[in-house]
Write a protein that holds these residues in place. Sequence first.
Motif, PDB file in Angstrom:
ATOM      1  N   GLU A   1      47.150  29.080  46.668  1.00 21.97           N
ATOM      2  CA  GLU A   1      48.129  29.580  47.646  1.00 21.97           C
ATOM      3  C   GLU A   1      47.626  29.692  49.072  1.00 21.97           C
ATOM      4  O   GLU A   1      46.342  29.869  49.284  1.00 21.97           O
ATOM      5  CB  GLU A   1      48.526  30.933  47.278  1.00 21.97           C
ATOM      6  N   ASN A   2      48.368  29.339  50.085  1.00 21.10           N
ATOM      7  CA  ASN A   2      48.077  29.430  51.517  1.00 21.10           C
ATOM      8  C   ASN A   2      49.121  30.618  51.962  1.00 21.10           C
ATOM      9  O   ASN A   2      50.278  30.245  52.404  1.00 21.10           O
ATOM     10  CB  ASN A   2      48.100  28.492  52.443  1.00 21.10           C
ATOM     11  N   ASP A   3      48.261  31.828  52.287  1.00 18.34           N
ATOM     12  CA  ASP A   3      49.235  32.944  52.786  1.00 18.34           C
ATOM     13  C   ASP A   3      50.517  33.129  52.055  1.00 18.34           C
ATOM     14  O   ASP A   3      51.775  33.399  52.517  1.00 18.34           O
ATOM     15  CB  ASP A   3      49.676  32.633  54.233  1.00 18.34           C
TER      16      ASP A   3
ATOM     17  N   ARG B   1      44.028  31.571  48.405  1.00 21.54           N
ATOM     18  CA  ARG B   1      43.679  32.097  47.231  1.00 21.54           C
ATOM     19  C   ARG B   1      43.811  31.473  46.054  1.00 21.54           C
ATOM     20  O   ARG B   1      45.092  30.571  46.110  1.00 21.54           O
ATOM     21  CB  ARG B   1      44.077  33.535  47.069  1.00 21.54           C
ATOM     22  N   CYS B   2      43.241  31.593  45.000  1.00 18.66           N
ATOM     23  CA  CYS B   2      43.528  30.988  43.599  1.00 18.66           C
ATOM     24  C   CYS B   2      43.708  31.976  42.560  1.00 18.66           C
ATOM     25  O   CYS B   2      42.770  33.033  42.602  1.00 18.66           O
ATOM     26  CB  CYS B   2      42.443  29.921  43.418  1.00 18.66           C
ATOM     27  N   ARG B   3      44.769  31.693  41.886  1.00 15.01           N
ATOM     28  CA  ARG B   3      45.158  32.694  40.843  1.00 15.01           C
ATOM     29  C   ARG B   3      45.851  31.891  39.476  1.00 15.01           C
ATOM     30  O   ARG B   3      46.260  30.770  39.844  1.00 15.01           O
ATOM     31  CB  ARG B   3      45.935  33.849  41.229  1.00 15.01           C
TER      32      ARG B   3
ATOM     33  N   TYR C   1      46.504  27.360  36.899  1.00 15.06           N
ATOM     34  CA  TYR C   1      46.236  27.842  38.164  1.00 15.06           C
ATOM     35  C   TYR C   1      46.838  27.421  39.459  1.00 15.06           C
ATOM     36  O   TYR C   1      47.157  26.379  39.398  1.00 15.06           O
ATOM     37  CB  TYR C   1      44.736  27.595  38.450  1.00 15.06           C
TER      38      TYR C   1
ATOM     39  N   LYS D   1      44.897  31.568  54.715  1.00 12.66           N
ATOM     40  CA  LYS D   1      44.554  32.704  53.630  1.00 12.66           C
ATOM     41  C   LYS D   1      44.686  31.918  52.364  1.00 12.66           C
ATOM     42  O   LYS D   1      45.654  32.149  51.938  1.00 12.66           O
ATOM     43  CB  LYS D   1      45.447  33.815  54.081  1.00 12.66           C
TER      44      LYS D   1
ATOM     45  N   GLN E   1      37.949  27.171  39.614  1.00 10.91           N
ATOM     46  CA  GLN E   1      38.510  28.250  38.821  1.00 10.91           C
ATOM     47  C   GLN E   1      39.097  27.835  37.569  1.00 10.91           C
ATOM     48  O   GLN E   1      39.143  28.565  36.451  1.00 10.91           O
ATOM     49  CB  GLN E   1      39.628  28.870  39.957  1.00 10.91           C
TER      50      GLN E   1
ATOM     51  N   TYR F   1      40.451  22.254  49.923  1.00  7.33           N
ATOM     52  CA  TYR F   1      40.130  23.375  48.807  1.00  7.33           C
ATOM     53  C   TYR F   1      40.510  23.050  47.543  1.00  7.33           C
ATOM     54  O   TYR F   1      40.298  23.658  46.447  1.00  7.33           O
ATOM     55  CB  TYR F   1      41.169  24.367  49.282  1.00  7.33           C
TER      56      TYR F   1
END
Length: 304
Positions: free
Chosen positions: A70-72, A17-19, A67, A15, A122, A115
Amino acid sequence: MPVMVNACLMSAPPKIRCRRIEGADADNVVTLLTRGFASRRPRQFWEHVIAVLGARAVPADTPKYGYLLENDGTAVGAILQIFSIQHAAGRDAGEKTTTRCNVSSWYVDPAFRGYAPFLVSQALKQKDVTYLNITSVPHTRPIVEAQGYLRYSNGIFVSLPFLSRSPAGFDVRVITADTQPQALFEGYERDLLKDHAGFGCISLWCEAAGRAYPFVFRARRVKGLITCAQLVYCRDIEDFVRFARPLGMFLLRRGLPLVILDATGPVRGLVGKYFDQTMPKYFKGPAPPRLGDIAYTETALFGM
């Protein structure tokens, strides 16, 4: 009776995501970068980096740190960024400004390297920002160029400025940033000098012919042996050439006989030697950088 586990569940995709990195992520990012750069930088170094980034004001709508990948919910990658507002240099530049970002250290855990392009895309997505990569190592340069970066500095010039000729026709006074110049100067350059003095740099004014010229240097060791000063900021390389002797004498008295500066070839008017393909620098974006300006970068803030 044995319990049957669905093979699809066992191979469920991560899971990802990048933030943006937030202040609450500081410890996780420090741990991640310490792991990624274990052979080069201790944990205390990354704690200092994150603390300095956290204390800085940044331009509107830009990340304070960079940035996170994340994985889960677990940090598996990070890229640090240093955003700043750049003022156009020169007597006729007026109040023109641009936004610049030094893309600093980045690392992705091996299991998630696929990834990494997602993280980079991003981090580089703002089209009106000029991005800098100023500490590339040889094996990363093809990657940097594939990301659309252009080289603007090919190497460095190692100078002995105290051996230069004295400026002709006017007296020069070298003063530190905590002294108010008695000549004309730009307000933003006064702030720049004070900021960089706070980062541990050597911030100076050269007063000559009714004008104050700003200079910033960072003391450093090359290959752990040679002590020198790196030119971080000046209005124009020609200003450094013009005031090389008084600046060189000031630095020599502080044990810094050598000054290194970014260059594309030998610098006329300076005593020294050009080294090609050494510390090349890259940019990506609408405002090509000029030689003699790596203010508000990892070199200036952290001596990298």
